[in-house]
Scaffold this motif. Structure first.
Motif, short mmCIF file in Angstrom:
data_model
loop_
_atom_site.label_atom_id
_atom_site.label_comp_id
_atom_site.label_asym_id
_atom_site.label_seq_id
_atom_site.Cartn_x
_atom_site.Cartn_y
_atom_site.Cartn_z
N ILE A 182 16.79 43.93 52.24
CA ILE A 182 18.25 44.02 52.35
C ILE A 182 18.58 44.40 53.79
O ILE A 182 18.17 45.46 54.27
CB ILE A 182 18.83 45.06 51.37
N GLY A 183 19.32 43.54 54.45
CA GLY A 183 19.70 43.82 55.84
C GLY A 183 18.53 44.04 56.76
O GLY A 183 18.60 44.84 57.69
N GLY A 184 17.43 43.35 56.47
CA GLY A 184 16.25 43.49 57.32
C GLY A 184 15.34 44.63 56.94
O GLY A 184 14.24 44.76 57.50
N ALA A 185 15.77 45.47 55.99
CA ALA A 185 14.95 46.61 55.55
C ALA A 185 14.26 46.27 54.23
O ALA A 185 14.89 45.71 53.32
CB ALA A 185 15.80 47.86 55.39
N THR A 186 13.00 46.60 54.10
CA THR A 186 12.25 46.36 52.87
C THR A 186 12.39 47.57 51.95
O THR A 186 12.08 48.70 52.33
CB THR A 186 10.76 46.11 53.17
N ILE A 187 12.88 47.30 50.74
CA ILE A 187 13.08 48.37 49.75
C ILE A 187 12.00 48.22 48.69
O ILE A 187 11.91 47.19 48.02
CB ILE A 187 14.47 48.26 49.10
N PRO A 188 11.17 49.23 48.48
CA PRO A 188 10.12 49.13 47.46
C PRO A 188 10.71 49.11 46.05
O PRO A 188 11.87 49.47 45.83
CB PRO A 188 9.29 50.40 47.68
N ALA A 189 9.93 48.70 45.09
CA ALA A 189 10.35 48.75 43.69
C ALA A 189 10.51 50.20 43.24
O ALA A 189 9.81 51.10 43.72
CB ALA A 189 9.33 48.04 42.81
N GLY A 190 11.43 50.43 42.33
CA GLY A 190 11.64 51.76 41.78
C GLY A 190 12.50 52.67 42.61
O GLY A 190 12.63 53.86 42.30
N ARG A 191 13.14 52.16 43.64
CA ARG A 191 14.01 52.98 44.48
C ARG A 191 15.46 52.86 44.04
O ARG A 191 15.91 51.79 43.61
CB ARG A 191 13.90 52.57 45.95
#
Length: 262
Positions: A182-191
């Protein structure tokens, strides 16, 4: 996950809303003609009775009205808790008042014919389906009162513009089920991530019109069919989207029609 309110339920709810809204206005004009309208108060009973008629069609009118009044009592008791800077302790008076109001509503629902959901689920749906349109309708009338359009305006566009500038639910939380970028940032699962309709509704990528004027109330902007109303997620999206979306829009459109005629 709540099933969405279907077309028949919306039609039934709007019939009740129109009748109750006309009754609320007539009562005000008869008893206190010199007092300004209080939108939050005027909308309470029409929205409550409309929503219960849509959600609980198998009940008699008097029973639905009783349930609607109990739902309003619970909403009133929830207000101070939601507004508190810190969660009130269980022994605090406002917490006890909320417990009493909630249990009164749940007990009333438990004594009724099976609605296909638990009393707690029905109570939650009623609370959300009543309080949100009341708040949105009050915002809508405030916008029209402050900036009455001088040209012909589609009432539905008034509804979308109100929900864009003053969404009753300004932030929503979701949990990622898989990694996402999202917006160039990687968000891990479960966040846990937060989406804000209040901020999204001010993004020129999602809203038509002059980017410098996105803070202004301008229902006519939605004549531009190149941008999709609701892209800023005022009702959420996917399986957890607001089940009362169509009913809420219909209720608010009725209010907008009245406001534009004043």
């Amino acid at each position: 996950i709540y099933p969405p309110v279907g077309p028949d339920a919306v039609s039934r709810g709007i019939d009740v809303f129109e009748a109750e809204w006309a009754r609320a206005l007539a009562t005000h004009d008869t008893t206190t003609p010199s007092v300004p309208y209080d939108a939050m108060q005027l909308l309470r009973r029409p929205v409550a009775r409309s929503t219960t008629a849509a959600v609980l069609p198998h009940l008699s009118q008097s029973t639905r009205n009783d349930v609607g009044d109990l739902a309003l009592d619970w909403i009133d008791a929830l207000g101070p808790i939601i507004a508190a800077r810190r969660p009130p302790a269980r022994w605090r008076r406002i917490r006890r008042r909320e417990d009493v109001a909630r249990l009164a509503l749940e007990d009333r629902l438990a004594a009724l014919p099976d609605a296909g959901q638990t009393p707690q689920q029905v109570a939650t749906m009623l609370a959300a389906g009543i309080q949100v349109p009341i708040a949105a309708g009050a915002f809508l009338l405030a916008w029209l009162g402050d900036q009455q359009p001088t040209e012909d305006v589609d009432p539905v566009h008034v509804v979308w513009e109100t929900l864009r500038l003053t969404p009753p639910s300004w932030i929503a939380a979701r949990v990622t089920t898989r990694p996402a970028v999202i917006g160039g940032a990687t968000i891990p699962a479960g966040r846990v991530i937060f989406a804000s309709p209040l901020l999204l509704g001010r993004m020129p990528e999602l809203v038509p019109g002059d980017p410098a004027g996105l803070a202004s109330f301008d229902p006519a902007r939605w004549r531009d069919g190149d941008r999709r109303p609701g892209a800023w997620l005022p009702f959420g999206a996917g399986p957890h989207a607001c089940p009362g979306r169509n009913l809420g829009i219909a209720q608010l459109t009725t209010v907008a029609q009245w406001g534009l005629s004043r």
